[in-house]
Design a protein around this motif. Sequence first.
Motif, short mmCIF file in Angstrom:
data_model
loop_
_atom_site.label_atom_id
_atom_site.label_comp_id
_atom_site.label_asym_id
_atom_site.label_seq_id
_atom_site.Cartn_x
_atom_site.Cartn_y
_atom_site.Cartn_z
N SER A 99 -11.21 3.48 -4.54
CA SER A 99 -10.21 2.41 -4.38
C SER A 99 -10.89 1.13 -3.91
O SER A 99 -10.36 0.04 -4.06
CB SER A 99 -9.05 2.83 -3.47
OG SER A 99 -9.53 3.31 -2.26
N ASP A 100 -12.09 1.26 -3.36
CA ASP A 100 -12.88 0.06 -3.01
C ASP A 100 -13.02 -0.87 -4.21
O ASP A 100 -12.91 -2.09 -4.09
CB ASP A 100 -14.30 0.47 -2.57
CG ASP A 100 -14.33 0.99 -1.15
OD1 ASP A 100 -13.32 0.89 -0.44
OD2 ASP A 100 -15.38 1.52 -0.75
N PHE A 124 -9.18 -1.23 8.09
CA PHE A 124 -10.30 -0.91 7.22
C PHE A 124 -11.13 -2.18 6.94
O PHE A 124 -10.59 -3.19 6.46
CB PHE A 124 -9.70 -0.35 5.93
CG PHE A 124 -10.67 0.16 4.93
CD1 PHE A 124 -11.74 0.96 5.29
CD2 PHE A 124 -10.47 -0.12 3.57
CE1 PHE A 124 -12.61 1.46 4.33
CE2 PHE A 124 -11.33 0.37 2.61
CZ PHE A 124 -12.40 1.16 2.99
N ASN A 172 -6.22 2.98 8.80
CA ASN A 172 -7.54 3.39 9.26
C ASN A 172 -8.06 2.26 10.14
O ASN A 172 -8.12 1.13 9.67
CB ASN A 172 -8.46 3.61 8.05
CG ASN A 172 -9.89 3.86 8.45
OD1 ASN A 172 -10.20 4.14 9.60
ND2 ASN A 172 -10.79 3.76 7.47
N ASP A 196 -2.14 0.21 1.11
CA ASP A 196 -3.23 1.16 0.88
C ASP A 196 -2.82 2.52 1.45
O ASP A 196 -2.78 2.70 2.66
CB ASP A 196 -4.50 0.63 1.55
CG ASP A 196 -5.73 1.46 1.21
OD1 ASP A 196 -5.59 2.62 0.82
OD2 ASP A 196 -6.85 0.92 1.37
N TYR A 199 -4.53 7.71 2.73
CA TYR A 199 -4.36 8.94 3.52
C TYR A 199 -2.93 9.48 3.45
O TYR A 199 -2.58 10.31 4.28
CB TYR A 199 -4.71 8.64 4.99
CG TYR A 199 -6.12 8.15 5.18
CD1 TYR A 199 -7.18 9.04 5.25
CD2 TYR A 199 -6.39 6.78 5.28
CE1 TYR A 199 -8.48 8.59 5.42
CE2 TYR A 199 -7.68 6.32 5.44
CZ TYR A 199 -8.72 7.22 5.51
OH TYR A 199 -10.00 6.78 5.68
N THR A 222 -6.42 7.16 -3.30
CA THR A 222 -7.79 7.63 -3.54
C THR A 222 -7.84 9.15 -3.67
O THR A 222 -6.94 9.85 -3.17
CB THR A 222 -8.73 7.17 -2.40
OG1 THR A 222 -10.06 7.62 -2.69
CG2 THR A 222 -8.33 7.73 -1.05
N SER A 224 -10.69 10.46 -2.57
CA SER A 224 -11.79 10.71 -1.62
C SER A 224 -11.35 11.56 -0.44
O SER A 224 -12.17 12.21 0.19
CB SER A 224 -12.31 9.38 -1.06
OG SER A 224 -12.85 8.60 -2.09
N LYS A 225 -10.06 11.55 -0.14
CA LYS A 225 -9.59 12.18 1.10
C LYS A 225 -8.92 13.52 0.78
O LYS A 225 -9.52 14.57 0.96
CB LYS A 225 -8.65 11.24 1.85
CG LYS A 225 -9.17 9.79 1.95
CD LYS A 225 -10.47 9.67 2.71
CE LYS A 225 -10.98 8.23 2.72
NZ LYS A 225 -12.25 8.11 3.41
N ARG A 233 -16.19 9.06 -6.38
CA ARG A 233 -15.65 7.70 -6.41
C ARG A 233 -14.45 7.59 -7.36
O ARG A 233 -14.57 7.13 -8.50
CB ARG A 233 -16.74 6.68 -6.83
CG ARG A 233 -18.06 6.80 -6.11
CD ARG A 233 -17.94 6.70 -4.60
NE ARG A 233 -17.33 5.47 -4.18
CZ ARG A 233 -16.21 5.43 -3.41
NH1 ARG A 233 -15.63 6.52 -2.97
NH2 ARG A 233 -15.70 4.27 -3.08
C1 LIG Z 1 -7.76 2.65 4.23
C2 LIG Z 1 -8.84 3.02 3.25
N1 LIG Z 1 -8.76 2.57 1.99
C3 LIG Z 1 -9.71 2.87 1.09
C4 LIG Z 1 -10.81 3.65 1.43
C5 LIG Z 1 -11.88 3.87 0.42
O1 LIG Z 1 -11.50 4.78 -0.53
P1 LIG Z 1 -12.47 5.09 -1.74
O2 LIG Z 1 -13.39 6.17 -1.32
O3 LIG Z 1 -11.51 5.53 -2.82
O4 LIG Z 1 -13.18 3.83 -2.11
C6 LIG Z 1 -10.93 4.14 2.71
C7 LIG Z 1 -12.11 4.95 3.06
O5 LIG Z 1 -12.41 5.27 4.15
C8 LIG Z 1 -9.93 3.81 3.65
O6 LIG Z 1 -10.03 4.21 4.91
#
Ligand SMILES: Cc1ncc(COP(=O)(O)O)c(C=O)c1O
Length: 368
Positions: A99-100, A124, A172, A196, A199, A222, A224-225, A233
């Motif tokens: 998502s970055d 974040f 976050n 966002d 989580y 995402t 990722s979690k 990614r």
């Molecule tokens: C609030 C938040 N958004 C996005 C991300 C990043 O996600 P991704 O790994 O999909 O780039 C994080 C990662 O820690 C996060 O804490």
Amino acid sequence: MGSVDAERGLIRQVVRDLPGYQPVDSLEAVARETGHTVHALIKLDANENLYGPSPRVLEALTRPDDYHLYPDASQQAARQALAGYTGADPDRIIVGNGSDELIDLLLLATVEPGDEVIVPVPTFGVYLDRPPLFGATVRVVPRRDDFDLDLDQIEAAIGERTKLVFVASPNNPTGNLVSAQQLVRLLRTGVLVVLDEAYFEFAGRTLLPLSREFENLVVLRTFSKWAGLAGLRIGYGIFPPALAEAIWRVKQPFNVNTLALRAVEAALADLSVQMQKVIRIRLERGRLFRGLRRLDLLQPYPSRGNFILCRVARGDAHDLHRRLLARGILVRKYDDPLLRQHLRITVGLPEHTDRVLQALREIADEVA
Ligand SMILES: Cc1ncc(COP(=O)(O)O)c(C=O)c1O
């Protein structure tokens, strides 16, 4: 700065102004430094899912495939699967390289030089670091003492040049949610709100349905979690139609690789298996929270994410970080003055909770 830059002014000023890149130490480097093996280290510093991905994902990733071909630029199958998961129209969904990447693409598609981006802090760091690269100025708005959004201050900060507001829910590192009423109030200002929900699976609550009602809401998510796939990614966004069209224009055609696209489908086909792990993490979050609260060393904040932010009540947070590291436990520390006296601990497996609590009890005796 190197001589090439000095001679030719090669590097953009905004890039020169960035703080120097500080790569996070590799696990190998940490292991060397602390005398532990890599496998003995407990990595609770990046909100990863320590259960890892579901079996069906692992199986899909080991299948030999057409790696000599480019991935599907239209992300058709992955977007269809995400439409099933989210209930959103597939035309509004775009998959990103994490998502970055979608954060960058959003800024690339919307920001004109001199625009402003509002960021309620602490949050974040990417929301703070990236906008200047696209010509935007970041306006930080402090959260309240309990980390709730200060909507009066956010509204006061919204001006003619405001392009968008970033809001994470759960946030976050503070772990708290944005309420539907708060989000609606923000959306009614007319400003573009980037919600966002990286989580949200750990909170069991989403505000995505509001995107049917409001054309100024973007929701980022995402894999990722919850899906345990940070290394692949994979992020996705649900965009208003006009913005989705703009993102398609600015993004690289093959931004998401073949394995990642395949993993999206496999993870969503194995949802119930992976959600069992999410449930375990939620239960473990409660156990970790109660354990932390019993220590007078730390004051944990309630969290709806897969992490717990703690204020270090006794001693110095960076010193505590060092002492945990010496025991092979990695947690997140902060240089930001707002969080300098805090540590964030990712919720891992039950044995990780045991080890962290044991280490903290020992340290509590040491710094008594
Ligand atoms: C609030 C938040 N958004 C996005 C991300 C990043 O996600 P991704 O790994 O999909 O780039 C994080 C990662 O820690 C996060 O804490």
